[in-house]
Scaffold this motif. Structure first.
Motif, PDB file in Angstrom:
ATOM      1  N   ALA A 271      10.088  -3.416   3.895  1.00  0.00           N
ATOM      2  CA  ALA A 271       9.787  -2.369   4.641  1.00  0.00           C
ATOM      3  C   ALA A 271       8.723  -1.005   4.045  1.00  0.00           C
ATOM      4  N   ALA A 272       9.357  -0.545   3.102  1.00  0.00           N
ATOM      5  CA  ALA A 272       8.595   0.623   2.675  1.00  0.00           C
ATOM      6  C   ALA A 272       7.150   0.303   2.186  1.00  0.00           C
ATOM      7  N   VAL A 273       7.241  -1.082   1.560  1.00  0.00           N
ATOM      8  CA  VAL A 273       5.671  -1.298   1.128  1.00  0.00           C
ATOM      9  C   VAL A 273       4.758  -1.659   2.226  1.00  0.00           C
ATOM     10  N   THR A 274       5.373  -2.096   3.259  1.00  0.00           N
ATOM     11  CA  THR A 274       4.505  -2.562   4.677  1.00  0.00           C
ATOM     12  C   THR A 274       4.130  -1.161   5.262  1.00  0.00           C
ATOM     13  N   GLY A 275       4.839   0.061   5.361  1.00  0.00           N
ATOM     14  CA  GLY A 275       4.504   1.121   5.851  1.00  0.00           C
ATOM     15  C   GLY A 275       3.343   1.673   4.989  1.00  0.00           C
ATOM     16  N   GLU A 276       3.373   1.633   3.666  1.00  0.00           N
ATOM     17  CA  GLU A 276       2.178   1.881   2.673  1.00  0.00           C
ATOM     18  C   GLU A 276       0.827   1.135   3.125  1.00  0.00           C
ATOM     19  N   LEU A 277       1.047   0.032   3.269  1.00  0.00           N
ATOM     20  CA  LEU A 277       0.010  -0.938   3.575  1.00  0.00           C
ATOM     21  C   LEU A 277      -0.734  -0.411   4.961  1.00  0.00           C
ATOM     22  N   ILE A 278       0.275  -0.381   5.902  1.00  0.00           N
ATOM     23  CA  ILE A 278      -0.285   0.103   7.302  1.00  0.00           C
ATOM     24  C   ILE A 278      -0.956   1.292   7.116  1.00  0.00           C
ATOM     25  N   ARG A 279      -0.541   2.229   6.323  1.00  0.00           N
ATOM     26  CA  ARG A 279      -1.053   3.604   6.431  1.00  0.00           C
ATOM     27  C   ARG A 279      -2.443   3.450   5.941  1.00  0.00           C
ATOM     28  N   ASP A 280      -2.555   2.675   4.567  1.00  0.00           N
ATOM     29  CA  ASP A 280      -3.815   2.599   3.958  1.00  0.00           C
ATOM     30  C   ASP A 280      -4.869   2.151   5.037  1.00  0.00           C
ATOM     31  N   LEU A 281      -4.348   0.824   5.662  1.00  0.00           N
ATOM     32  CA  LEU A 281      -5.339   0.254   6.619  1.00  0.00           C
ATOM     33  C   LEU A 281      -5.850   1.059   7.716  1.00  0.00           C
ATOM     34  N   VAL A 282      -5.030   1.839   8.391  1.00  0.00           N
ATOM     35  CA  VAL A 282      -5.410   2.643   9.446  1.00  0.00           C
ATOM     36  C   VAL A 282      -6.142   3.950   9.001  1.00  0.00           C
ATOM     37  N   VAL A 283      -5.629   4.584   7.850  1.00  0.00           N
ATOM     38  CA  VAL A 283      -6.295   5.638   7.507  1.00  0.00           C
ATOM     39  C   VAL A 283      -7.396   5.600   6.495  1.00  0.00           C
ATOM     40  N   HIS A 284      -7.463   4.375   5.853  1.00  0.00           N
ATOM     41  CA  HIS A 284      -8.648   4.397   4.812  1.00  0.00           C
ATOM     42  C   HIS A 284      -9.442   3.118   4.923  1.00  0.00           C
ATOM     43  N   GLY A 285      -8.902   2.182   5.892  1.00  0.00           N
ATOM     44  CA  GLY A 285      -9.575   0.849   6.228  1.00  0.00           C
ATOM     45  C   GLY A 285      -9.513  -0.101   5.060  1.00  0.00           C
ATOM     46  N   ARG A 286      -8.500   0.085   4.179  1.00  0.00           N
ATOM     47  CA  ARG A 286      -8.539  -0.790   2.877  1.00  0.00           C
ATOM     48  C   ARG A 286      -7.051  -0.492   2.159  1.00  0.00           C
TER      49      ARG A 286
END
Ligand SMILES: Cc1cc2nc3c(=O)[nH]c(=O)nc-3n(C[C@H](O)[C@H](O)[C@H](O)COP(=O)(O)OP(=O)(O)OC[C@H]3O[C@@H](n4cnc5c(N)ncnc54)[C@H](O)[C@@H]3O)c2cc1C
Length: 391
Positions: free
Chosen positions: A358-373
């Motif tokens: 769960a925690a790392v999924t939140g990090e990945l989604i944040r990066d994809l939404v905010v930074h695109g990667r």
């Protein structure tokens, strides 16, 4: 007309995955709204054991195991932050884990997995004497074990609450309602339709757990998630708590929680379980996210646990818990943009590892939404990309 403000991102689903995404996006400065048909952690995340050991067979090759290891570190790092922000004591514990072998087949499996697991993480084989010196109550039948020096267990419902409350500290809001579709301008998402209206937004994260396949009707991508039933028991065991997290391929987990229960299980989640026996119909899973417990599961779980810890014979059953996991086609999470669409992201399909990841999924989604990667380099995001099912 209800006024929903102007969120940058709407997250559908407030399980461990959705609330973690909410926290990480809100902490990154985005205006976040969480749309949930029930309450925080009302789906699979209320029934999970919350065990996070990376030596599990769920992480079935070196690349995916790297996600397990990162999931461990991300959780360990974020829990104190969440406890501080939310004021919630999560019941988090960090302990060694043993993946035990009680019979020939288990020994073959555990030893075979160790050969490649030990190249990615800190683990080694323990002899039967070493195992019983760590925990003398383990059966004399034990053939040995893989040791993971540090694993985690945290009650998944409390972790989800802590994520949501912490997200709210960064301005995230919780809205009750059933998402029924998306609004579009061409291929670009412009909002979420739900039972009481429409919320306009530029980004949507679908974290709908075992109901994720329903969203296949909202775009031209089939979300390959099916509902997978599981049961576990919470025992009152008249014996001091275990100081190690135990699991075996055939007999599942045995974990003393900080609240005094010994959790054992789970059907449909053990390494040698035939998953087809536990897949349920999508309609039934939506109507009944917590089906009635079965006497067969209770008897089987107890019998198998006694093979690991014979004194479980003297335990009493405090609770029998049932839930529906989001089983993805390859058992790995589906995290990333919906192919062919803009602004819509999936965060689902975590199968047996939704709390661990769960925690790392939140990090990945944040990066994809905010930074695109994905900004971390410790593990490969393409492994979890929804596009992998297109080829
Ligand atoms: C018995 C059992 C033991 C388990 N043990 C572990 C374990 O030890 N470790 C581990 O890592 N994992 C474990 N799991 C798996 C884990 O529970 C799941 O992988 C995880 O909870 C998935 O989280 P999620 O947020 O994706 O889904 P959920 O927690 O199911 O959340 C999805 C949310 O979306 C909401 N929703 C769905 N559709 C809509 C809609 N249209 N509109 C609005 N809201 C919607 C639902 O109401 C729900 O609240 C276990 C599971 C079971 C059943």
């Amino acid at each position: 007309m209800v006024e929903y403000g102007n969120p940058d991102v709407v997250i559908v689903g407030a399980g461990a995955v959705g609330t973690s995404c909410a926290f990480h996006l809100a902490a990154a400065g985005m205006r976040v709204m969480v749309l949930e048909q029930d309450r925080v952690a009302s789906g699979s995340s209320t029934c999970a054991t919350g065990a996070m050991y990376s030596i599990s067979a769920d992480f079935n090759d070196a690349d995916y195991l790297r996600w397990g290891v990162q999931g461990h570190y991300s959780t360990k790092e974020i829990v104190p932050v969440l406890e501080d922000l939310s004021g919630i004591t999560t019941g988090f514990q960090c302990r060694p884990a043993l993946r035990l072998a009680i019979d020939d087949e288990e020994e073959t499996q555990v030893r075979a997995d160790l050969t490649w697991q030990s190249e990615v993480m800190n683990t080694r084989w323990l002899t039967p004497d070493e195992v019983r010196s760590i925990e003398p109550r383990i059966s004399g039948e034990v053939r040995g074990a893989a040791l993971e020096p540090e694993a985690i267990q945290v009650p998944a419902d409390v972790l989800s609450q802590a994520f949501m409350r912490s997200a709210e500290r960064f301005g995230a809001t919780f809205v009750p309602g059933v998402a029924t579709g998306l609004e579009w301008s061409g291929d670009r998402v412009t909002g979420v339709r739900h039972s009481q209206g429409t919320i306009s937004c530029d980004n949507v994260v679908l974290a709908m757990g075992a109901s994720a396949a329903v969203a296949s009707n909202w775009f031209d991508y089939q979300v390959p998630v099916r509902p997978l039933r599981g049961e576990r028991l919470m025992l009152r065991w008249p014996s001091p708590p275990l100081q190690v997290l135990l699991s075996t391929p055939r007999r599942g987990h045995l974990i003393s929680r900080l609240d005094g229960y010994l959790s054992i299980g789970s059907t449909g989640g053990r390494d040698f379980d035939d998953r087809d026996n536990w897949i349920v119909d999508q309609g039934a899973a939506i109507a009944e996210p917590h089906p009635a417990p079965t006497p067969e599961a209770r008897a089987e779980l107890l019998a198998r646990a006694i093979e690991v810890l014979p004194t479980i014979e003297f335990a009493t059953v405090g609770q029998q818990i049932t839930g529906i996991r989001p089983l993805s086609r390859d058992t790995r999470p589906i995290i990333g943009p919906v192919p062919g669409r803009e602004g819509v992201f999936l965060a689902t399909g975590h199968t047996h590892r939704g709390i661990h990841l769960a925690a790392v999924t939140g990090e990945l989604i944040r990066d994809l939404v905010v930074h695109g990667r994905w900004l971390r380099t410790s593990c490969d995001a393409s492994l979890l990309d929804p596009a992998r099912f297109l080829s």
